[in-house]
Enzyme design. Structure first.
Site, mmCIF file in Angstrom:
data_model
loop_
_atom_site.group_PDB
_atom_site.id
_atom_site.type_symbol
_atom_site.label_atom_id
_atom_site.label_comp_id
_atom_site.label_asym_id
_atom_site.label_seq_id
_atom_site.Cartn_x
_atom_site.Cartn_y
_atom_site.Cartn_z
ATOM 1 N N CYS A 21 -26.693 -2.824 -7.553
ATOM 2 C CA CYS A 21 -27.950 -3.075 -6.849
ATOM 3 C C CYS A 21 -27.724 -3.649 -5.459
ATOM 4 O O CYS A 21 -28.065 -4.798 -5.183
ATOM 5 C CB CYS A 21 -28.806 -4.010 -7.687
ATOM 6 S SG CYS A 21 -29.089 -3.287 -9.299
ATOM 7 N N GLU A 22 -27.101 -2.894 -4.604
ATOM 8 C CA GLU A 22 -26.875 -3.273 -3.207
ATOM 9 C C GLU A 22 -26.739 -1.997 -2.398
ATOM 10 O O GLU A 22 -26.080 -1.056 -2.842
ATOM 11 C CB GLU A 22 -25.529 -4.003 -3.044
ATOM 12 C CG GLU A 22 -25.514 -5.368 -3.607
ATOM 13 C CD GLU A 22 -24.580 -6.291 -2.852
ATOM 14 O OE1 GLU A 22 -24.277 -6.018 -1.677
ATOM 15 O OE2 GLU A 22 -24.187 -7.282 -3.457
ATOM 16 N N ARG A 26 0.809 -1.227 0.000
ATOM 17 C CA ARG A 26 0.000 0.000 0.000
ATOM 18 C C ARG A 26 0.838 1.271 0.000
ATOM 19 O O ARG A 26 0.555 2.216 -0.737
ATOM 20 C CB ARG A 26 -0.892 -0.013 1.246
ATOM 21 C CG ARG A 26 -1.887 1.117 1.303
ATOM 22 C CD ARG A 26 -2.526 1.220 2.696
ATOM 23 N NE ARG A 26 -2.900 -0.035 3.263
ATOM 24 C CZ ARG A 26 -4.124 -0.570 3.190
ATOM 25 N NH1 ARG A 26 -5.076 0.077 2.567
ATOM 26 N NH2 ARG A 26 -4.380 -1.738 3.757
HETATM 27 N N1 LLP Z 1 3.165 -9.168 2.936
HETATM 28 C C1 LLP Z 1 2.146 -10.000 3.216
HETATM 29 C C2 LLP Z 1 2.441 -11.386 3.574
HETATM 30 C C3 LLP Z 1 0.821 -9.539 3.154
HETATM 31 O O1 LLP Z 1 -0.188 -10.372 3.436
HETATM 32 C C4 LLP Z 1 0.567 -8.192 2.792
HETATM 33 C C5 LLP Z 1 -0.802 -7.672 2.719
HETATM 34 C C6 LLP Z 1 1.671 -7.369 2.497
HETATM 35 C C7 LLP Z 1 2.959 -7.886 2.586
HETATM 36 C C8 LLP Z 1 1.522 -5.932 2.089
HETATM 37 O O2 LLP Z 1 0.930 -5.149 3.076
HETATM 38 P P1 LLP Z 1 0.786 -3.574 2.863
HETATM 39 O O3 LLP Z 1 2.183 -2.975 2.852
HETATM 40 O O4 LLP Z 1 0.081 -3.350 1.565
HETATM 41 O O5 LLP Z 1 -0.016 -3.128 4.018
HETATM 42 N N2 LLP Z 1 -7.228 -5.339 1.017
HETATM 43 C C9 LLP Z 1 -6.876 -4.711 2.261
HETATM 44 C C10 LLP Z 1 -5.403 -4.934 2.603
HETATM 45 C C11 LLP Z 1 -5.026 -6.401 2.693
HETATM 46 C C12 LLP Z 1 -3.566 -6.622 3.003
HETATM 47 C C13 LLP Z 1 -3.216 -8.053 2.846
HETATM 48 N N3 LLP Z 1 -1.831 -8.363 3.025
HETATM 49 C C14 LLP Z 1 -7.201 -3.221 2.173
HETATM 50 O O6 LLP Z 1 -7.681 -2.773 1.146
HETATM 51 O O7 LLP Z 1 -7.032 -2.482 3.141
#
Ligand code: LLP
Length: 436
Positions: free
Chosen positions: A363-364, A295
């Site tokens: 539609c939700e 992210r």
């Molecule tokens: N490494 C692993 C093993 C992970 O499971 C994840 C994210 C990352 C790295 C990267 O994390 P980040 O730096 O992006 O925080 N869909 C959700 C976020 C799910 C994150 C899943 N794992 C959202 O939109 O907030």
């Protein structure tokens, strides 16, 4: 393509979005007027700034200057080929979670040797595919997975490079769906089993122990959970090495948050200055390090452009119905997430301000993008949903047979179409009528 840029008036960058600014009344990314892009490509439309991605990466690179580190972009945040290409060309490795993601890395020009493979449920097929490609490391999450990986590697005459994901039991203080390092989470090997799991791994003929890893959650905005995690990880490394198993690298995962709505995450370089000081103090500063940010590398590099279709006054709420929906931007529906919504043109003429729920055409009732937003808009106006670079397109769906949006990558005055808008024919391509 060379869209026209507005030059009138003063430029003011949006807070937390240094490459997104109003030039006079017109919203721009890297100086490119967004309304021109929306007119040319239609909406909904994702627009990414290459400079914003590279600036986010540079903060990590500054933080690790002089250290032996591999930055593996967690591509689940945004796996579009044009985005992967930016990070591959910048020398990044990739954190993948499926065989499909591995194919994307290779298609974008990434190096297999810089790939690490995370996830609790790798299949034998995916293991074979990754071994065949020669990835750098498997981040293994259980003893059962270790046994299968050893068997698969041996059957190919190989030894699989492995790091074991440990569960440090640290509260990342974030949304429960994206907390991964607490007891009771499906991720990682529990505390009391860590040393035993390493002893087991060291005995398996198809396994070569390389490192240790963790990932405690996502959208983390405090330093303390990281500091606690470093302490626990280093305790594990000492215990494991005391049993004669050598740990070459330590992978601290990803998780650093971004500013969606007044969030104040530490800057990547400040965070790492503190974590590296702790590593040095405990005598581990010389170790090879890995991180898996997702992210924080792409989230604030992207926007989703959308058009107001209708304004619908209601008894309790006013609705601003836009042409982007939960299939394009699933985070509000899934995590009650906040994304700022701003007009592409600030002085679009006389409009009265009202408080709206900004909703899509699906539609939700869960199909909302913003709640209780004060906007001065009318039908036909264009808006930008901010912070849409991470976990938007990569989580987009075809619900309601809506084609996924087009994507553009802005690189200075160059604008590259990196994904065409998906048609209904694209969506139906792999379907068959019975007897047809
Ligand atoms: N490494 C692993 C093993 C992970 O499971 C994840 C994210 C990352 C790295 C990267 O994390 P980040 O730096 O992006 O925080 N869909 C959700 C976020 C799910 C994150 C899943 N794992 C959202 O939109 O907030």
């Amino acid at each position: 393509m060379n869209p026209s840029s507005s030059t009138a008036g003063a430029s003011s960058a949006l807070p937390g979005h240094p490459f997104v600014a109003y030039q006079g009344a017109a919203l721009q990314v890297e100086g490119v007027a967004l309304s021109a892009l929306a007119a040319e490509h239609g909406t909904p439309l994702f627009v990414y700034s290459k400079a914003a991605m590279l600036a986010a990466l540079a903060a990590y690179q500054r933080g690790f200057a002089g250290r032996h580190v591999q930055i593996c972009y967690a591509m689940k945040a945004n796996s579009s080929l044009g985005v992967l290409q930016v990070f591959a060309q910048a020398g990044c490795g990739f954190d993948i979670v499926s065989g499909g993601e591995l194919e994307r890395v290779l298609a974008a020009g990434g190096q297999a040797s810089k790939v690490i493979f995370s996830g609790v449920g790798k299949t034998r097929r995916e293991m074979r595919q990754a071994l065949q490609a020669g990835i750098g490391c498997f981040n293994v999450e259980s003893e059962a997975e270790l046994d299968v990986l050893s068997e698969v590697a041996l059957s190919m005459g190989l030894r699989a490079p492995v790091s074991i994901r440990v569960n440090p039991d640290v509260d990342p203080k974030t949304h429960p769906y994206i907390s991964t390092g607490l007891k009771g989470s499906k991720f990682g090997v529990a505390h009391d089993r860590v040393v035993k799991t390493y002893q087991h791994a060291a005995k398996l003929p198809g396994i070569q122990v390389k490192g240790i890893d963790c990932h405690i959650g996502s959208q983390i905005t405090e330093v303390a959970p990281y500091l606690d995690t470093v302490d626990k990880m280093l305790d594990f490394v000492s215990d494991i090495q005391a049993e004669g198993v050598v740990i070459d690298h330590i992978d601290f995962g990803g998780g650093l948050g971004i500013n969606y709505h007044g969030d104040k995450p530490p800057a990547a370089d400040d965070l790492w200055a503190q974590l590296l000081a702790k590593l040095d103090a405990r005598g581990f500063g010389h170790k090879k390090l890995m991180i898996e940010p997702g992210r924080s590398l792409v989230g604030n590099a992207g926007l989703c452009l959308t058009e107001v279709l209708y304004l619908k006054p209601g008894e309790q709420k006013n609705f601003c119905i836009i042409d982007a929906a939960m299939n394009d931007l699933p985070r509000p529906a899934m995590y009650q997430a906040f994304h700022a919504i701003v007009p592409l043109q600030r002085d679009a003429g006389p409009r009265s301000e009202s408080v709206y729920d900004v909703v899509g055409p699906i539609c939700e009732s869960g199909d909302w993008i913003g709640r209780d937003r004060t906007l001065a808009v009318q039908a036909g106006d264009q808006l930008a949903v901010l912070s849409a670079g991470a976990y938007c397109m990569s989580m987009a769906s075809n619900y309601n047979t809506r084609g996924r949006a087009a994507e553009l990558l802005v690189d200075g005055q160059q604008v590259h179409l990196i994904r065409e808008r998906e048609s209904a024919a694209d969506q139906m391509r792999h379907e068959r009528l019975v007897g047809g």
